[in-house]
Design a protein around this motif. Structure first.
Motif, PDB file in Angstrom:
ATOM      1  N   ASN A 294     -11.688  51.221  24.705  1.00 34.77           N
ATOM      2  CA  ASN A 294     -11.206  49.490  24.077  1.00 34.77           C
ATOM      3  C   ASN A 294     -12.770  48.731  24.143  1.00 34.77           C
ATOM      4  OD1 ASN A 294     -12.111  49.131  26.861  1.00 34.77           O
ATOM      5  ND2 ASN A 294     -10.078  47.078  26.549  1.00 34.77           N
ATOM      6  N   THR A 297     -12.107  46.916  20.984  1.00 36.71           N
ATOM      7  CA  THR A 297     -11.047  45.162  20.269  1.00 36.71           C
ATOM      8  C   THR A 297     -11.114  44.591  21.677  1.00 36.71           C
ATOM      9  OG1 THR A 297      -9.581  46.670  21.950  1.00 36.71           O
ATOM     10  CG2 THR A 297      -9.487  46.762  18.994  1.00 36.71           C
ATOM     11  N   SER A 298     -12.576  44.352  22.411  1.00 40.87           N
ATOM     12  CA  SER A 298     -12.676  43.360  23.432  1.00 40.87           C
ATOM     13  C   SER A 298     -14.346  43.483  24.092  1.00 40.87           C
ATOM     14  CB  SER A 298     -12.392  43.904  24.483  1.00 40.87           C
ATOM     15  OG  SER A 298     -12.425  42.927  25.342  1.00 40.87           O
ATOM     16  N   LYS A 300     -15.643  41.496  25.430  1.00 40.50           N
ATOM     17  CA  LYS A 300     -16.134  41.326  27.034  1.00 40.50           C
ATOM     18  C   LYS A 300     -15.974  42.566  27.733  1.00 40.50           C
ATOM     19  CE  LYS A 300     -13.814  39.493  31.274  1.00 40.50           C
ATOM     20  NZ  LYS A 300     -12.744  38.871  31.930  1.00 40.50           N
TER      21      LYS A 300
END
Length: 584
Positions: A294, A297-298, A300
């Motif tokens: 992911n 989509t992130s 962080k």
């Protein structure tokens, strides 16, 4: 209340108990821990771990953190190998921990996995029915053997990835055999890593990436992956440095991604590598964090793995700058996990495990100089075609080489195997000629009956030319490939072997012997040998042509010099020895 049982019911009960007893008696059971030699594969401290299915020796308990010690009691990467011809194989064992996890199936956490290797070195997966009770049982039924010889296959049973085995027995049919294979003397590939290395979240043990490497490359693998605890600690590097490894793989970044100080990663990498290098010259492979599914989509998530990979890369570059030998690097991009390669965005599925393994295999072959090719003649593999034990002979060669470094090596197939010399064979067709030719010299016979070029390649990749420096090497191989490969494929394979031998033994005088004449194949062999001679003349090897000494005036094989149109007799070996004597 009185219960009456009819005579018919008693009779049926007696018949049932009798048939149950007969079924039980159909199997004979063997405990791997009760064998004369160690047979539990995947461990670096065999003598200290007898009677257990654990991964670290008892001395480590006082050195490492308790969570890591507890994880070392799990049997990830361990396996047992054996020969059998049984149509049914049963495994029963006791596992101490929880059977499964929310994100990993019971079959991976607590199950076993069985693979067969046929007589031509081809790997075969076996499907088993299982029952997870207090005692776990796996039953592999309907096993068939292609050649019908009754000699069976070599099997390897991979143990649970996330559970601790306390007891195990392997059962075969009463009229079948089971013979355990001793642990190999080969140096292992040693993996130090995280839950991903331990095997999370493979659906079954054979699909953990370390076990895939084991199955594909056939090198021994020691799995020191510790879930959540691969933190590059000094205590583990001290243990790693005790292992006589072929290659160290350091894959700890997934447990270092949350390090608050990048200096921790940098310093532990340098300290760990230097600790290994102080006691070992084995190559070291540093591995980046493979990323998260992911990450796009992130931000962080993306930054977390980059924070680990950046100081690792800096440490690698400084090691290279400081000329620390044999340090290698595997990047996130090299691993190249696809979008659907993880179960929950962190741990690989079977797809991810295969992608991990594929990237590692490419890198390991590069590091160890293990080339291959497209034809079967150039793809290294084992074999078990002749009545002798091929694997046992390979281990005999390794043992003999380690105890008594050879001056001269004779590499080949049955023509060499059944000539004479050590390791001794039951059949020696030219002992007198051998002893006269090699009198006073340390000569090892690396001939294996029914070997083809691909089998010799496997043996060389698995240590038969390692750990010593020979003065002279003779290579005679290819006749067993004639019925399976084209002339071009045979020539390419002999060329690859010559290159591989030169890489392993750069200072040895290398002699490539042309294929011996063979009844009914004289013309084809003459064409192959002619082209082989031309190629060898362009290298630093020397070509030897034995054909003129072994044919008649018509150019056909001299039957008086052979026992069967292929293998020389005593007189034939005398002719061969006479020619070879001028090269010693």
């Amino acid at each position: 209340m009185e219960i009456r049982v009819s005579k018919k019911s008693w009779l049926l009960l007696i018949l049932f108990l009798g048939s149950w007893g007969t079924l039980q008696a159909q199997y004979k059971w063997k405990n791997p821990q009760e064998q004369v030699c160690p047979v539990i594969r995947g461990r670096a401290w065999q003598s200290e771990l007898q009677g257990t299915y654990v991964r670290l020796p008892l001395k480590a308990q006082s050195k490492v953190r308790t969570p890591l010690w507890d994880l070392s009691q799990q049997s990830a990467g361990l396996s047992v190998a054996f020969y059998s011809n049984s149509p049914e194989i049963k495994i029963k064992y006791v596992a101490k921990g929880s059977r499964g996890m929310a994100h990993m199936p019971v079959t991976g956490v607590s199950g076993v996995d069985l693979y067969a290797t046929d007589r031509n070195g081809r790997s075969r997966w076996c499907a088993g029915k299982y029952s997870f009770g207090d005692t776990i049982t796996y039953t592999y039924s309907g096993l068939t053997y292609e050649d019908g010889s009754g000699r069976g296959y070599e099997y390897e049973l991979f143990l649970p990835l996330y559970n601790s085995v306390s007891f195990m027995q392997i059962g075969v049919r009463e009229n079948a055999f089971i013979d355990f294979l001793p642990v190999s003397q080969e140096k292992p590939l040693v993996i130090y890593g995280t839950s991903i290395a331990q095997g999370a979240c493979a659906s079954r043990p054979g699909m953990a990436w370390g076990n895939i490497i084991n199955r594909e490359l056939k090198h021994p693998v020691v799995n020191l992956g510790f879930s959540g605890n691969g933190k590059m600690e000094k205590e583990i590097f001290e243990l790693l440095s005790e292992i006589n490894a072929r290659l160290y793989i350091i894959d700890c970044m997934p447990n270092m991604a949350n390090a608050t100080d990048s200096a921790v990663i940098y310093n532990r990498t340098l300290d760990g590598v230097n600790m290994l290098r102080a006691r070992s010259d084995a190559p070291v492979l540093l591995v980046e964090h493979s990323g998260y599914m992911n990450e796009y989509t992130s931000e962080k998530v993306k930054s977390s793995y980059k924070m680990a990979n950046t100081p690792l890369r800096r440490a690698y570059e400084d090691l290279i700058k400081n000329k620390v030998a044999d340090i290698y690097y595997l990047t996130k991009e090299d691993i190249g996990l696809s979008m659907d390669a993880m179960v929950e965005g962190v741990h690989p599925s079977d797809l991810g495990m295969q992608q991990y393994a594929d990237s590692y295999i490419r890198k390991i072959r590069e590091i160890l100089h293990e080339e291959g090719g497209n034809s079967s003649a150039c793809i290294p593999c084992k074999q078990q075609r002749d009545p002798y034990d091929w694997t046992a002979r390979h281990e005999q060669v390794l043992d003999l080489n380690s105890k008594n470094s050879p001056e001269i090596l004779m590499i080949g197939n049955s023509i060499t195997h059944y000539w004479a010399g050590e390791p001794l064979s039951d059949k020696q067709s030219g002992k007198e000629a051998w002893e006269k030719l090699f009198k006073g010299r340390r000569v090892h016979n690396l001939g294996f009956g029914w070997d083809k070029t691909e089998n010799v390649l496997w043996r060389i990749y698995h240590g038969e030319l390692d750990g010593f420096q020979a003065k002279t090497i003779f290579l005679l191989i290819g006749t067993n490939n004639l019925q399976f490969n084209t002339d071009r494929e045979i020539l390419d394979a002999i060329m690859l072997l010559t290159k591989t031998i030169r890489n392993k033994q750069p200072a040895a005088k290398l002699y490539v012997i042309g294929l011996l004449p063979r009844k009914g194949m004289e013309e084809r062999i003459r064409r192959i040998d002619s082209e082989l001679q031309d190629w060898v003349s362009e290298t630093d090897a020397v070509y030897i042509d034995l054909t003129p000494s072994l044919i008649n005036k018509e150019g056909r094989i001299d039957a008086s010099l052979f026992s069967d149109g292929l293998h020389p007799n005593e007189k034939g070996y005398e002719r061969i020895a006479s020619v070879l004597s001028s090269f010693l």
